[in-house]
Write an enzyme that holds these catalytic residues in place. Sequence first.
Site, short mmCIF file in Angstrom:
data_model
loop_
_atom_site.label_atom_id
_atom_site.label_comp_id
_atom_site.label_asym_id
_atom_site.label_seq_id
_atom_site.Cartn_x
_atom_site.Cartn_y
_atom_site.Cartn_z
N PRO A 206 0.82 -1.21 0.00
CA PRO A 206 0.00 0.00 0.00
C PRO A 206 0.86 1.27 0.00
CG PRO A 206 -0.42 -1.35 1.96
CD PRO A 206 0.69 -1.98 1.22
N GLY A 208 2.81 4.55 1.04
CA GLY A 208 3.37 5.05 2.28
C GLY A 208 3.98 4.02 3.19
N THR A 209 4.22 2.80 2.67
CA THR A 209 4.80 1.78 3.53
C THR A 209 6.32 1.72 3.41
OG1 THR A 209 4.22 0.24 1.79
CG2 THR A 209 2.84 0.25 3.74
N LYS A 211 8.26 1.78 0.26
CA LYS A 211 8.84 1.11 -0.90
C LYS A 211 9.95 1.95 -1.51
CE LYS A 211 4.82 0.82 -2.90
NZ LYS A 211 4.01 1.36 -1.80
N HIS A 426 -24.98 9.28 20.87
CA HIS A 426 -24.60 8.45 19.73
C HIS A 426 -23.27 7.73 20.02
CE1 HIS A 426 -24.24 7.73 15.25
NE2 HIS A 426 -22.98 7.57 15.62
N GLU A 427 -22.28 8.50 20.44
CA GLU A 427 -20.96 7.90 20.67
C GLU A 427 -20.99 6.91 21.83
OE1 GLU A 427 -18.63 8.11 18.56
OE2 GLU A 427 -19.49 9.71 17.35
P1 ADP Z 1 5.88 4.36 -0.74
O1 ADP Z 1 5.74 2.95 -0.26
O2 ADP Z 1 4.55 4.95 -1.09
O3 ADP Z 1 6.90 4.53 -1.79
P2 ADP Z 1 7.70 5.96 0.76
O4 ADP Z 1 8.85 5.06 0.70
O5 ADP Z 1 7.73 7.11 -0.16
O6 ADP Z 1 6.35 5.17 0.56
O7 ADP Z 1 7.53 6.44 2.27
C1 ADP Z 1 7.17 7.76 2.61
C2 ADP Z 1 7.79 8.17 3.91
O8 ADP Z 1 7.24 7.44 5.00
C3 ADP Z 1 9.26 7.90 3.99
O9 ADP Z 1 9.99 8.95 3.47
C4 ADP Z 1 9.51 7.71 5.48
O10 ADP Z 1 9.70 8.95 6.11
C5 ADP Z 1 8.22 7.14 5.96
N1 ADP Z 1 8.29 5.67 6.10
C6 ADP Z 1 7.54 4.78 5.44
N2 ADP Z 1 7.83 3.51 5.81
C7 ADP Z 1 8.82 3.61 6.71
C8 ADP Z 1 9.56 2.65 7.48
N3 ADP Z 1 9.34 1.33 7.35
N4 ADP Z 1 10.50 3.11 8.32
C9 ADP Z 1 10.73 4.43 8.46
N5 ADP Z 1 10.07 5.37 7.78
C10 ADP Z 1 9.12 4.99 6.92
ZN ZN Z 2 -21.36 6.64 14.83
#
Ligand code: ADP
Ligand code: ZN
Length: 603
Positions: A206, A208-209, A211, A426-427
């Site tokens: 996904p 932001g992980t 890659k 509600h909450e």
């Molecule tokens: P994508 O998987 O979308 O390419 P990015 O590698 O660009 O994601 O990650 C974005 C930012 O999130 C990185 O620059 C870093 O700061 C942070 N980040 C994401 N995963 C990690 C991780 N496993 N350890 C440390 N920082 C992370």
């Molecule tokens: Zn609700």
Amino acid sequence: MKEVKNPKKPWIYYYMIVLIVILCLNLIFEPFISGHSAKEVSYNTFMNMMAARDVGQVSLEVNQIIFTDKDGQNIYKTGKIDDPDLVKNLYNSGAEFSSEIVKETSPIMNLLLGWVVPILIFFALGQVMSKKMASKMGGMNTMQFGMGKSNAKIYVKSTAGITFNDVAGEDEAKEILSEIVDYLHNPDKYTEIGASMPTGALLVGPPGTGKTLLAKAVAGEANVPFFSISGSEFVEMFVGMGAAKVRDLFKQANEKAPCIVFIDEIDAIGKKRNGQIGGNDEREQTLNQLLTEMDGFDGSKGVVILAATNQPDALDPALLRPGRFDRRVPVELPDLQGRIDILKVHAKKIRVADDVDYAAVAKAAAGASGAELANIVNEAALRAVRDGRKFATQADMEESVEVVIAGYQKKNRVLSNKEKLIVAYHEVGHALVAAKQTESAPVHKITIIPRTSGALGYTMQVEEGEHFLMTKEELENKIATYTGGRVAEELIFNQVTTGASNDIEQATKLAKAMITRFGMSDDFGMVAMETVSNQYLGGDTSMSCSLETQTKIDEKVRELVQAQHDKAYNILKENMDKLHELAKFLYEKETITGEEFMQILEA
Ligand code: ADP
Ligand code: ZN
Ligand code: MG
């Protein structure tokens, strides 16, 4: 990491331009060169000097007179006045007639000033211009002077580079990638046994992980050149250039081997070819070229191709077959330990209080990606600055988890008292239904402070341990919890509001998944009637069953949610007094923690 520029420059253009301009300039400069250092004086001065027999050499030109003093040190010039006796007077004063007074008119000087100096000037100008153009226009430069050159950035290792230590969690991915790094360092170890390295590894996961971060870390660890290019860069600017760019990239890589080529967001060029006539020809050609180039690699040469994508399903199967991207490196959302580690890595960059409990923050941020966790740490630092503190505290961290999940607190949105009361009930309805089903603290915190995301209040749940499996009963309880908010409104106010729209959506999605994907309905059994297409990007689903079945499924989903709604209704009805008590507390305090909640519940 340092970026190294491509050295090739097409100089021939500059030489031609320079030659033409020099020709023109030479004509313009010519008059200035002769007599350029002569000092302009009045005709009176000339007459006086002549009378004082102080004129050395003299040259009568068409409209000026150039002359020197007796010892030839200074050169003067003056305008010409109609004077018939001039020559005679000059002769009498002892002046010597000459046509070559001005020193600079010597042929060598002439050549120097007229040709060599302009050439040098333009050479320097050309240098500056070409550098500016290369840096300013990026792609333009490529297109004008080198059609189809890949504009890959080349990185070489530098001490400031990103290493595996900067990537927290993701141990499996790091392990696979370290093997590649190791191979590039000691290829002999592998070739002795006869093992050949995979040509390519595909990082999938996904957004932001980490890659892109992992790929950069590989570049930092491996002591080899690293070409980085984004998939979309192959197909920009000009149609038909993509394939040429791929060819150029691989040519460069072959020259620099051993090296790593990283193609980010490869789905931009690697999408499945659909085989229709008149499809996206440009992209298909680029893809075909990529496939061909990857086949043409001699594994022992040491060119490793890394690529990243969050749409692995959309990739062309030909790309994924062994011999091309035969390694698939999953880069999943971090688990609890991974989240703790990521928080710690990023907390090193800011000042934090010693007593920050990362585990608690990581638990609250269940499901957050590495990028979101980095953002949480940064938000905490910003919040500390805003409040004039020198370091970030636990409270800063926890508040920023909420900011990242639900947006900032909306200070200026004023709920009417009636609305606030409805939100409070509600909450508490959600929380109470959850608590009564599992007999444990269901919530970490409930607040009814509006957030910029539009939520008027929300219930923050924190799982104790990590869950990888869910039973049918747990899922049903979850649906009941979703309906709890609306049920409380019905019970207390005898009316319903729009506040439950998100709950309804979630409950429906879950109920549908139970029936169509998890095989949890007796009527349908273990049959998949829905497939998930984009698992890393929102997880869209598409139905794969007959229309009649779909109608039946809809009916079953309705029944399932209704049953859970009724269950929640009974739970709240039996615990009316607690509902009132908790809602009153929340209404007054606006925030209730898990402990306070349990205290009131068990009192
Ligand atoms: P994508 O998987 O979308 O390419 P990015 O590698 O660009 O994601 O990650 C974005 C930012 O999130 C990185 O620059 C870093 O700061 C942070 N980040 C994401 N995963 C990690 C991780 N496993 N350890 C440390 N920082 C992370
Ligand atoms: Zn609700
Ligand atoms: Mg990325």
